[in-house]
Design a protein around this motif. Structure first.
Motif, PDB file in Angstrom:
ATOM      1  N   THR A 220       0.842  -1.191   0.000  1.00  0.00           N
ATOM      2  CA  THR A 220       0.000   0.000   0.000  1.00  0.00           C
ATOM      3  C   THR A 220       0.877   1.241   0.000  1.00  0.00           C
ATOM      4  O   THR A 220       1.682   1.422   0.899  1.00  0.00           O
ATOM      5  CB  THR A 220      -0.917   0.010   1.234  1.00  0.00           C
ATOM      6  OG1 THR A 220      -1.717  -1.160   1.184  1.00  0.00           O
ATOM      7  CG2 THR A 220      -1.821   1.216   1.224  1.00  0.00           C
ATOM      8  N   LYS A 224      -2.770   4.966  -3.041  1.00  0.00           N
ATOM      9  CA  LYS A 224      -3.883   4.033  -2.821  1.00  0.00           C
ATOM     10  C   LYS A 224      -4.743   4.502  -1.644  1.00  0.00           C
ATOM     11  O   LYS A 224      -5.961   4.395  -1.673  1.00  0.00           O
ATOM     12  CB  LYS A 224      -3.291   2.645  -2.540  1.00  0.00           C
ATOM     13  CG  LYS A 224      -4.302   1.588  -2.198  1.00  0.00           C
ATOM     14  CD  LYS A 224      -4.912   0.942  -3.411  1.00  0.00           C
ATOM     15  CE  LYS A 224      -5.806  -0.207  -3.000  1.00  0.00           C
ATOM     16  NZ  LYS A 224      -6.478  -0.815  -4.131  1.00  0.00           N
ATOM     17  N   TYR A 227      -6.970   7.211  -2.806  1.00  0.00           N
ATOM     18  CA  TYR A 227      -8.047   6.626  -3.611  1.00  0.00           C
ATOM     19  C   TYR A 227      -9.107   5.991  -2.714  1.00  0.00           C
ATOM     20  O   TYR A 227     -10.300   6.199  -2.889  1.00  0.00           O
ATOM     21  CB  TYR A 227      -7.465   5.595  -4.576  1.00  0.00           C
ATOM     22  CG  TYR A 227      -8.501   4.708  -5.219  1.00  0.00           C
ATOM     23  CD1 TYR A 227      -9.308   5.192  -6.243  1.00  0.00           C
ATOM     24  CD2 TYR A 227      -8.689   3.400  -4.783  1.00  0.00           C
ATOM     25  CE1 TYR A 227     -10.260   4.387  -6.825  1.00  0.00           C
ATOM     26  CE2 TYR A 227      -9.642   2.592  -5.367  1.00  0.00           C
ATOM     27  CZ  TYR A 227     -10.425   3.087  -6.383  1.00  0.00           C
ATOM     28  OH  TYR A 227     -11.386   2.291  -6.944  1.00  0.00           O
ATOM     29  N   GLU A 228      -8.663   5.204  -1.739  1.00  0.00           N
ATOM     30  CA  GLU A 228      -9.628   4.496  -0.896  1.00  0.00           C
ATOM     31  C   GLU A 228     -10.426   5.457  -0.022  1.00  0.00           C
ATOM     32  O   GLU A 228     -11.617   5.271   0.169  1.00  0.00           O
ATOM     33  CB  GLU A 228      -8.912   3.445  -0.037  1.00  0.00           C
ATOM     34  CG  GLU A 228      -8.454   2.291  -0.897  1.00  0.00           C
ATOM     35  CD  GLU A 228      -8.326   0.990  -0.135  1.00  0.00           C
ATOM     36  OE1 GLU A 228      -8.065   1.046   1.074  1.00  0.00           O
ATOM     37  OE2 GLU A 228      -8.482  -0.073  -0.763  1.00  0.00           O
ATOM     38  N   TYR A 229      -9.738   6.491   0.487  1.00  0.00           N
ATOM     39  CA  TYR A 229     -10.483   7.434   1.319  1.00  0.00           C
ATOM     40  C   TYR A 229     -11.511   8.194   0.516  1.00  0.00           C
ATOM     41  O   TYR A 229     -12.561   8.553   1.022  1.00  0.00           O
ATOM     42  CB  TYR A 229      -9.530   8.398   2.029  1.00  0.00           C
ATOM     43  CG  TYR A 229      -9.111   7.860   3.369  1.00  0.00           C
ATOM     44  CD1 TYR A 229     -10.050   7.721   4.384  1.00  0.00           C
ATOM     45  CD2 TYR A 229      -7.812   7.453   3.616  1.00  0.00           C
ATOM     46  CE1 TYR A 229      -9.690   7.198   5.608  1.00  0.00           C
ATOM     47  CE2 TYR A 229      -7.445   6.922   4.831  1.00  0.00           C
ATOM     48  CZ  TYR A 229      -8.390   6.800   5.829  1.00  0.00           C
ATOM     49  OH  TYR A 229      -8.053   6.268   7.032  1.00  0.00           O
TER      50      TYR A 229
ATOM     51  N   ASP B 242     -10.424  -7.247  -2.581  1.00  0.00           N
ATOM     52  CA  ASP B 242      -9.761  -5.991  -2.217  1.00  0.00           C
ATOM     53  C   ASP B 242     -10.802  -4.928  -1.830  1.00  0.00           C
ATOM     54  O   ASP B 242     -10.788  -3.818  -2.333  1.00  0.00           O
ATOM     55  CB  ASP B 242      -8.896  -5.493  -3.390  1.00  0.00           C
ATOM     56  CG  ASP B 242      -7.953  -4.377  -2.959  1.00  0.00           C
ATOM     57  OD1 ASP B 242      -7.826  -4.159  -1.733  1.00  0.00           O
ATOM     58  OD2 ASP B 242      -7.359  -3.721  -3.824  1.00  0.00           O
ATOM     59  N   ASN B 243     -11.746  -5.296  -0.982  1.00  0.00           N
ATOM     60  CA  ASN B 243     -12.629  -4.280  -0.396  1.00  0.00           C
ATOM     61  C   ASN B 243     -12.953  -4.729   1.009  1.00  0.00           C
ATOM     62  O   ASN B 243     -12.985  -5.922   1.316  1.00  0.00           O
ATOM     63  CB  ASN B 243     -13.891  -4.063  -1.235  1.00  0.00           C
ATOM     64  CG  ASN B 243     -14.852  -5.214  -1.157  1.00  0.00           C
ATOM     65  OD1 ASN B 243     -15.425  -5.507  -0.107  1.00  0.00           O
ATOM     66  ND2 ASN B 243     -15.021  -5.906  -2.268  1.00  0.00           N
ATOM     67  N   ASN B 501     -13.339   1.191   8.200  1.00  0.00           N
ATOM     68  CA  ASN B 501     -12.380   1.682   7.205  1.00  0.00           C
ATOM     69  C   ASN B 501     -10.999   1.895   7.808  1.00  0.00           C
ATOM     70  O   ASN B 501      -9.982   1.647   7.162  1.00  0.00           O
ATOM     71  CB  ASN B 501     -12.881   2.987   6.585  1.00  0.00           C
ATOM     72  CG  ASN B 501     -14.061   2.749   5.684  1.00  0.00           C
ATOM     73  OD1 ASN B 501     -14.197   1.670   5.096  1.00  0.00           O
ATOM     74  ND2 ASN B 501     -14.947   3.720   5.583  1.00  0.00           N
ATOM     75  N   TRP B 504      -9.422  -1.362   8.016  1.00  0.00           N
ATOM     76  CA  TRP B 504      -8.961  -1.787   6.703  1.00  0.00           C
ATOM     77  C   TRP B 504      -7.630  -1.127   6.361  1.00  0.00           C
ATOM     78  O   TRP B 504      -6.721  -1.779   5.839  1.00  0.00           O
ATOM     79  CB  TRP B 504     -10.030  -1.448   5.663  1.00  0.00           C
ATOM     80  CG  TRP B 504      -9.772  -1.943   4.283  1.00  0.00           C
ATOM     81  CD1 TRP B 504      -9.676  -1.191   3.158  1.00  0.00           C
ATOM     82  CD2 TRP B 504      -9.587  -3.306   3.865  1.00  0.00           C
ATOM     83  NE1 TRP B 504      -9.457  -1.989   2.069  1.00  0.00           N
ATOM     84  CE2 TRP B 504      -9.397  -3.289   2.470  1.00  0.00           C
ATOM     85  CE3 TRP B 504      -9.566  -4.528   4.524  1.00  0.00           C
ATOM     86  CZ2 TRP B 504      -9.180  -4.443   1.717  1.00  0.00           C
ATOM     87  CZ3 TRP B 504      -9.355  -5.678   3.778  1.00  0.00           C
ATOM     88  CH2 TRP B 504      -9.168  -5.637   2.407  1.00  0.00           C
ATOM     89  N   SER B 505      -7.487   0.159   6.673  1.00  0.00           N
ATOM     90  CA  SER B 505      -6.209   0.793   6.325  1.00  0.00           C
ATOM     91  C   SER B 505      -5.080   0.231   7.185  1.00  0.00           C
ATOM     92  O   SER B 505      -3.949   0.098   6.731  1.00  0.00           O
ATOM     93  CB  SER B 505      -6.289   2.323   6.412  1.00  0.00           C
ATOM     94  OG  SER B 505      -6.590   2.731   7.702  1.00  0.00           O
ATOM     95  N   LYS B 508      -4.293  -3.116   5.412  1.00  0.00           N
ATOM     96  CA  LYS B 508      -3.673  -3.012   4.100  1.00  0.00           C
ATOM     97  C   LYS B 508      -2.238  -2.465   4.178  1.00  0.00           C
ATOM     98  O   LYS B 508      -1.359  -2.894   3.453  1.00  0.00           O
ATOM     99  CB  LYS B 508      -4.512  -2.127   3.176  1.00  0.00           C
ATOM    100  CG  LYS B 508      -5.747  -2.780   2.616  1.00  0.00           C
ATOM    101  CD  LYS B 508      -5.481  -4.012   1.757  1.00  0.00           C
ATOM    102  CE  LYS B 508      -4.760  -3.729   0.460  1.00  0.00           C
ATOM    103  NZ  LYS B 508      -5.559  -2.999  -0.506  1.00  0.00           N
TER     104      LYS B 508
END
Lengths: 269, 561
Positions: A220, A224, A227-229, B242-243, B501, B504-505, B508
């Motif tokens: 990561t 990325k 993008y995800e946020y 990937d979610n 979330n 998740w971060s 990841k």
């Protein structure tokens, strides 16, 4: 009523309009989002959350390191190539330069995908099996592959401009080949090096397509994150983008990217 | 004055352009219906479409289809007012809808069709104020949109079975209608799903696997733990999504496997009714409490260590190439991967739904607020009705590869299932050849609803035993025993979503220890200061200020002595 006379300044209007709508306004919007919360009240919570979260700081560090390795690798590969090309008396030099630049014209996703398949193919052999889980390695290889032309081109163009008589002068004054290289070639190609570094370093901090496809989405980088946020929390996303902007600004400033001397930026593409 | 006139003139020229751009359908009697759907989620005709495959022979000759025949051609002419002509580009279901609408309601409608890649992308578009008349989000996103008051309810007339144009209500599977009428999730909404949404496609999640490397027994004994099993053939040979939502769901399966299995055993022993079981299961899989997150986080870390990749669409290719042995997938994608492997590589994959419970998902049509004001509500509902005609449901289902929520008033979709998967060995094999005996594949629950009872004749198709236990049929039309152990994913709510979330971060990204960050930061600041000093150091003058009237000679001054 006076009709405004056409002046040369008016030629700038299209660019000014572009600048306002596509550069200044978006920046302000990002700034606004970064320092507001869900209810659009001014808030520093995103700022505090970012700098108190080891995950985000770690990601910045990881992105920096990946970008740094990519840049150094690109420089090491590109410098000799550019040097040899620029000094050689080959008649078809242009063709070789084209060979380096050509891949840039092929869709980037396609190239990364092809590289992914090549890695898969190599990893079939038992001796190379470690490659399947070497996600960071693959990501960096992918980035070097992808950004190499951006390093070669500015280096090549600056080196081409170095006057050949300077090398002769250095030899006349008793400089060895090594001295000539360190005292003449490197200083004079500095603008190319700087411009190459900016062009490789910055995108490799954010190009998450490479890290997703070659790093199997297990690597990561900061791009990325942004993008995800932006899928869930625009305010935090803007804050991450802002921090990245600050990092980029700092590194450009430190590498002398803002110097106004003509030759420094001259090699920019 | 000239300037003002020219401005006015320019404005006058621009106005009509703007009116066409906004395209709200206010002008005249033409309606513009803006449909926002997933990519490749509707039959747009041409090669690969049902009609093309049915009516076009090998060499482009028109011929009668295997399932569709004269009846269909009549129906098509009746519905659209034009005879069927198949080209490379058509006919698309969207164009057919336009014809049908004009014919039925006497108004011209133009469909502006656009697509999105993820639920979140679609949500952003809506929040930004883009106007659409019909969207196709997934279950949890429907709940989110509804909870935020962004959706308009379907008219009561939409559910009137006596209206012959209300195809949805007459053709939707009673099983799906039941789920929508009772809120299959945790019922976080005050209203029922069916008030806001009409179903489109549905399915389960599970593992597509290569039976040559992974056996069904292994899967049954490991169940969700395949994600963390650190031995061949699982380690580094399995993918996760990937979610955060799908992977969190899987991680719950891994973390609470004992509890979930106990629950399943209770259900099998009839200590729990199907309803109670589903409720408990749904609670487990949607648990976003702090304790749950705390327990799931280490599991997620283990999963990350153990899997080959997080992916959204590379999994199918990786499975076919042999890079992985298992791919955690949605049922429709699973069918696609299995078909692809059979056609191109001549190898067979199976589908497995974890025994301790899995995910049941829906995609449905919803109308954002504002459709009434724009006068497009009737057309939006008509679009849903048109897609719900059994023939159109077949066309879409065939093109997409997912399972339609439509069963058909006269169980027309049963013919379709039979056409795809019906197994008649006497036609396929010569006499004396050995072949597996067909099994009766029971789909009563889908066609008759949950309470079909024992005295009613069951609805079945004859199936190949492998198809019925682990192949495409099993994936595309899951048996009742599978859906009984599946739970719908809920919308977690604003506050829980933020925590999920963040989780998740953390999963990841690599997280460094605090000391490492400090060391690196100090180094970076040090380098920065050093560079600044090298650059500007010579400009810093530490000498004492000179007396008035005197000045220091600059260091760089060439005239300096």
């Amino acid at each position: 009523m006076k009709i405004p006379r056409f002046s040369r300044k008016m030629l700038c209007i299209p660019y000014a309009v572009f600048l306002i709508f596509f550069v200044i306004l978006p920046m302000l919007v990002i700034l606004f989002y970064a320092f507001t919360d869900k209810n659009m009240h001014v808030s520093f919570s995103n700022f505090i959350r970012f700098f108190s979260d080891p995950t985000k700081l770690s990601t910045i560090v990881y992105s920096l390191v990946i970008a740094l390795i990519t840049t150094v690798a690109c420089l090491i590969i590109a410098y000799p190539v550019a040097y040899i090309l620029a000094r050689s008396k080959l008649k078809k030099k242009f063709v070789i330069v084209m060979l380096f630049v050509l891949p840039m014209w092929i869709n980037f996703v396609l190239r990364v995908n092809a590289l992914r398949e090549i890695f898969n193919l190599i990893a079939i052999s038992p001796a190379m099996e470690w490659l399947t889980s070497a996600n960071y390695f693959k990501t960096i290889v992918g980035m070097v592959y992808d950004f190499l032309p951006f390093m070669i081109l500015p280096l090549y163009t600056t080196m081409l401009k170095i006057d050949g008589s300077l090398y002769e002068a250095s030899a006349d004054l008793g400089g060895s080949a090594f001295t000539t290289f360190t005292r003449v070639t490197i200083p004079l190609s500095m603008p190319g090096i700087l411009s190459g570094i900016t062009m490789v370093f910055l995108p490799s901090m954010t190009n998450y397509v490479v890290s997703d496809m070659l790093g199997n989405a297990k690597v990561t980088i900061i791009g990325k994150f942004i993008y995800e946020y932006f899928g869930t929390d625009w305010h935090m996303g803007s804050m991450v983008a802002l921090v990245l902007l600050a990092v980029v600004f700092l590194s450009t400033w430190l590498s002398g990217g803002f110097q106004s001397e003509e030759n420094v930026r001259g090699a920019n593409l | 004055m000239k300037r003002v006139t020219s401005l006015l003139l320019a404005g006058a020229f621009l106005l009509p352009t703007l009116a066409t751009l906004s395209g709200c359908g206010g002008s005249g009697d033409e309606i513009v219906l803006k449909v926002y759907n997933w990519e490749e989620y509707i039959d747009e005709g041409g090669e690969g479409s049902f009609l093309y495959d049915e009516f076009m022979g090998e060499n482009g000759q028109e011929e009668e289809g295997e399932l569709l025949g004269a009846d269909f051609l009549d129906w098509y002419k009746e519905t659209t007012g034009t005879p069927l002509t198949i080209t490379e580009e058509g006919p698309s279901v969207i164009d057919d809808f336009e014809k049908w609408y004009e014919k039925t309601y006497g108004e011209k409608v133009t469909v502006e069709y656009s697509t999105f890649g993820t639920n979140e992308d679609m949500y952003n578009e809506i929040v930004l104020g883009n106007e659409y008349d019909l969207l196709c989000p997934s279950d949890y996103m429907i709940m989110k949109l509804a909870a935020e008051g962004r959706l308009e309810k379907y008219d009561e007339a939409f559910f009137d079975e006596t209206d012959e144009n209300n195809y949805y209500v007459r053709n939707v599977s009673p099983y799906i209608a039941g789920k929508f009428a009772t809120n299959a999730g945790l019922a976080t909404l005050d209203n029922l799903w069916k008030d806001y949404a009409a179903g489109y496609m549905w399915g389960t999640t599970g593992f597509v696997y290569n039976p040559e490397t992974v056996s069904e027994e292994q899967l049954e004994s490991l169940d969700w733990r395949v994600f963390i099993e650190e031995s061949a053939p699982f380690t580094n040979k399995i993918t996760a999504k990937d979610n955060v939502r799908d992977t969190y769901f899987a991680a719950i399966g891994v973390t609470f496997e004992e509890e979930l299995t106990a629950l399943y055993q209770k259900f099998l022993a009839k200590e729990l009714t199907a309803e109670e079981y589903t409720k408990e299961l749904t609670k487990y899989f949607n648990d976003t409490s702090d304790e749950a997150i705390e327990k799931v986080e280490p599991t997620l870390m283990k999963i990350k260590e153990n899997i080959y990749s997080f992916e959204t669409d590379t999994g199918k290719a990786d499975l076919v190439n042999g890079n992985i042995n298992l791919n955690y997938a949605w049922s429709g994608d699973a069918v696609y991967a299995m078909d692809l492997a059979e056609e191109e590589n001549d190898c067979y994959f199976n589908y497995f739904v974890p025994l301790s419970g899995s995910n049941l998902w829906f995609d449905g049509w919803v109308m954002p607020k504002g459709v009434s004001e724009r006068g497009t509500k009737q057309a939006a509902q008509a679009f849903v009705n048109f897609l719900s005609m059994p023939y159109n449901a077949m066309r879409n289902s065939y093109f997409i590869g997912y399972t339609s929520v439509i069963s058909g008033e006269k169980n027309e979709m049963l013919d379709y299932a039979d056409y795809l998967y019906g197994y008649y060995p006497e036609d396929e094999f010569e006499e004396g050849e050995e072949y597996p005996e067909p099994v009766e594949y029971d789909l009563s629950y889908f066609f008759l609803g949950e309470n079909y009872g024992e005295d009613v004749e069951h609805i079945t198709i004859p199936a190949d035993p492998e198809q019925a236990s682990s192949r495409q049929l099993y994936a595309q039309f899951p048996p009742e025993s599978v859906i009984a152990r599946c739970a719908v994913m809920d919308y977690y709510g604003e506050e829980a979503s933020v925590r999920i979330n963040e989780l998740w971060s953390r999963v990841k990204a690599e997280t460094l220890d605090a000391w490492a960050i400090i060391v690196i930061c100090v180094t970076v600041v040090g380098i920065a200061l050093f560079t600044v000093f090298v650059k500007f150091g010579n400009k810093i003058d530490l000498r004492r200020k000179p007396k008035k009237g005197y000045k220091f000679v600059s260091r760089e001054d060439p005239t300096r002595i």
